[in-house]
Design a protein around this motif. Structure first.
Motif, PDB file in Angstrom:
ATOM      1  N   ILE A  17      -2.357 -10.285  -3.774  1.00  0.00           N
ATOM      2  CA  ILE A  17      -2.754 -10.286  -2.382  1.00  0.00           C
ATOM      3  C   ILE A  17      -4.024  -9.987  -1.833  1.00  0.00           C
ATOM      4  O   ILE A  17      -5.013  -9.249  -2.664  1.00  0.00           O
ATOM      5  CB  ILE A  17      -1.898  -9.724  -1.434  1.00  0.00           C
ATOM      6  CG1 ILE A  17      -1.762  -8.325  -1.767  1.00  0.00           C
ATOM      7  CG2 ILE A  17      -0.111 -10.014  -1.905  1.00  0.00           C
ATOM      8  CD1 ILE A  17      -1.215  -7.296  -1.002  1.00  0.00           C
ATOM      9  N   SER A  18      -4.473 -10.537  -0.762  1.00  0.00           N
ATOM     10  CA  SER A  18      -5.625 -10.175  -0.213  1.00  0.00           C
ATOM     11  C   SER A  18      -5.920  -8.495  -0.168  1.00  0.00           C
ATOM     12  O   SER A  18      -5.019  -7.945   0.240  1.00  0.00           O
ATOM     13  CB  SER A  18      -5.971 -10.924   1.044  1.00  0.00           C
ATOM     14  OG  SER A  18      -6.978 -10.218   1.562  1.00  0.00           O
ATOM     15  N   ARG A  19      -7.117  -8.374  -0.333  1.00  0.00           N
ATOM     16  CA  ARG A  19      -7.243  -6.838  -0.216  1.00  0.00           C
ATOM     17  C   ARG A  19      -7.366  -6.420   1.060  1.00  0.00           C
ATOM     18  O   ARG A  19      -7.534  -5.143   1.757  1.00  0.00           O
ATOM     19  CB  ARG A  19      -8.561  -6.159  -0.804  1.00  0.00           C
ATOM     20  CG  ARG A  19      -8.602  -6.595  -2.477  1.00  0.00           C
ATOM     21  CD  ARG A  19     -10.200  -6.431  -2.910  1.00  0.00           C
ATOM     22  NE  ARG A  19     -10.196  -6.326  -4.334  1.00  0.00           N
ATOM     23  CZ  ARG A  19     -10.070  -5.450  -5.059  1.00  0.00           C
ATOM     24  NH1 ARG A  19     -10.473  -4.170  -4.713  1.00  0.00           N
ATOM     25  NH2 ARG A  19     -10.190  -5.646  -6.595  1.00  0.00           N
ATOM     26  N   ASP A  20      -7.421  -7.363   2.075  1.00  0.00           N
ATOM     27  CA  ASP A  20      -7.426  -7.127   3.575  1.00  0.00           C
ATOM     28  C   ASP A  20      -6.035  -6.693   4.281  1.00  0.00           C
ATOM     29  O   ASP A  20      -6.326  -6.202   5.311  1.00  0.00           O
ATOM     30  CB  ASP A  20      -7.798  -8.541   4.402  1.00  0.00           C
ATOM     31  CG  ASP A  20      -9.302  -8.585   4.189  1.00  0.00           C
ATOM     32  OD1 ASP A  20     -10.125  -7.929   3.562  1.00  0.00           O
ATOM     33  OD2 ASP A  20      -9.756  -9.984   4.054  1.00  0.00           O
ATOM     34  N   ILE A  21      -5.085  -6.823   3.294  1.00  0.00           N
ATOM     35  CA  ILE A  21      -3.727  -6.475   3.955  1.00  0.00           C
ATOM     36  C   ILE A  21      -3.223  -5.075   3.452  1.00  0.00           C
ATOM     37  O   ILE A  21      -3.516  -4.684   2.434  1.00  0.00           O
ATOM     38  CB  ILE A  21      -2.548  -7.341   3.125  1.00  0.00           C
ATOM     39  CG1 ILE A  21      -2.984  -9.063   3.724  1.00  0.00           C
ATOM     40  CG2 ILE A  21      -1.142  -7.089   3.638  1.00  0.00           C
ATOM     41  CD1 ILE A  21      -1.797  -9.918   3.058  1.00  0.00           C
TER      42      ILE A  21
END
Length: 360
Positions: free
Chosen positions: A146-150
């Motif tokens: 998944i994205s590191r932003d989540i």
């Protein structure tokens, strides 16, 4: 590493130091950053589905990849990932038909546990994950990048509650736009079934629960009608908004016999009951086969939302990032590993949508 170990059914989990094996071929070692508490963990901890303690439970997790075994592709150390209980080979009879949650392959981790006690004996890796621990080793198919932003606490919910509820609507039932939908049980899975129904453009979404607080949450998640059976007859309310016909789809998201048995009163002719919540072993349901056949009604099961990990988790993560899927709002409380028994009891009492264990 530290883990919460279920030593005997019905007793509090104990925080212990255990060892973790290195990942074998096709396996991934992950440092867990967050693990949500699902009712399935509680059913197991209470002995409702059998098994042999000692075991490490926890299966709704997110973390950072530490190490990969030989042959692993598409995942690298440092990746942020969601960890699920779904193992799939991709080529057996069921996987070939698109039903990864029913994979019949027996993996090395099904034969041996990666979790070892201090004396070297294996501990059961509960629900194939064992994420009430600082680290896990799982099969590569259980992992989605998944994205590191989540944030990890929100991402962990994608591993079970979200794909199970949302997927039951979108994958298992494939609810057509304009359908009348009812959802029995408005916990974490039920709220995501409601989100799934809203995403499918259901005409009406009726939420049924004995908790007024959860019904209030259901409205925030997309329900058009919320009914507490203690204060009114859900069938009357449902019939009033469906011209006396009933719901096209009824999703039973709790593993309670009363909910399963009562679902048939809400469906229309040619309607479908979808059993999502799993009761303890030995619980059976009752239905009228004459009505079922005469009205062309259907009862279907939905395991883990008929999900495909590599497809559904990135899709749902993208929905969340675009503001079209609620995750943050599902989290009721955050607890350290030492507070896991408090978090479990809060969930057992029905006070939480999802409590999450957060690791430093």
């Amino acid at each position: 590493m530290r883990a919460a170990v279920c030593r005997s059914f019905g007793a509090p989990l104990s925080i212990e130091t255990v060892r973790l094996a290195d990942p074998g071929p096709g396996e991934v070692k992950i440092a867990i950053k967050a693990c949500a508490i699902c009712h399935s963990d509680i059913v197991y901890a209470d002995g409702g589905w059998g098994g042999e303690p000692p075991m490490v439970l926890g299966h709704e997790a997110a973390g950072v990849v530490e190490q990969t075994g030989s042959g692993v592709r598409g995942i690298a150390p440092g990746d942020h990932v969601v960890v699920t209980l779904i193992r799939s080979c991709g080529c057996c009879h069921y996987c070939s038909g698109g039903h990864q949650v029913l994979c019949e392959e027996v993996f090395p981790l099904d034969r041996r546990s990666a979790i070892l006690g201090q004396d070297g004996t294996g501990l059961v890796q509960g629900l194939r994950t064992g994420a009430f621990a600082e680290k896990v080793v799982v099969e590569r198919s259980q992992v989605a990048v998944i994205s590191r932003d989540i944030a990890f606490d929100s991402a962990s919910l994608l591993a079970c509650g979200v794909i199970t509820g949302f997927g039951a609507v979108t994958n298992t039932a494939q609810v057509p736009a304009g359908s009348h939908v009812a959802v029995i049980g408005c916990g974490g899975v039920g709220l995501n079934a409601i989100q799934g129904a809203a995403a499918c453009a259901a005409r009406t979404i009726t939420a049924i629960d004995l908790s007024d607080a959860k019904l209030d949450a259901a409205k925030r998640f997309g329900a058009t009608l919320a009914v507490n059976p203690a204060h009114g007859d859900p069938r009357d309310a449902l019939m009033a908004i469906t011209e006396g016909r009933g719901a096209d789809f009824v999703f039973v998201t709790v593993g309670a016999k009363s909910a399963i048995d009562g679902a048939s009163q809400y469906i229309t002719r040619n309607g479908t009951i979808v059993i999502v919540g799993m009761p303890p072993l030995g619980v059976t349901g009752e239905y009228d086969p004459g009505t079922l056949a005469g009205w062309s009604q259907k009862i279907v099961g939905s395991k883990m939302g008929s999900s495909r990990v590599s497809r559904d988790i990135p899709y749902l993560a993208a929905l969340y990032q675009s503001g079209r899927l609620k995750l943050d709002e599902l989290i009721t409380g955050r607890y350290p590993l030492d507070g896991i028994n408090e978090a479990i009891e809060s969930t057992r009492r029905g006070e939480a949508l999802r409590n999450v264990i957060v690791f430093d």
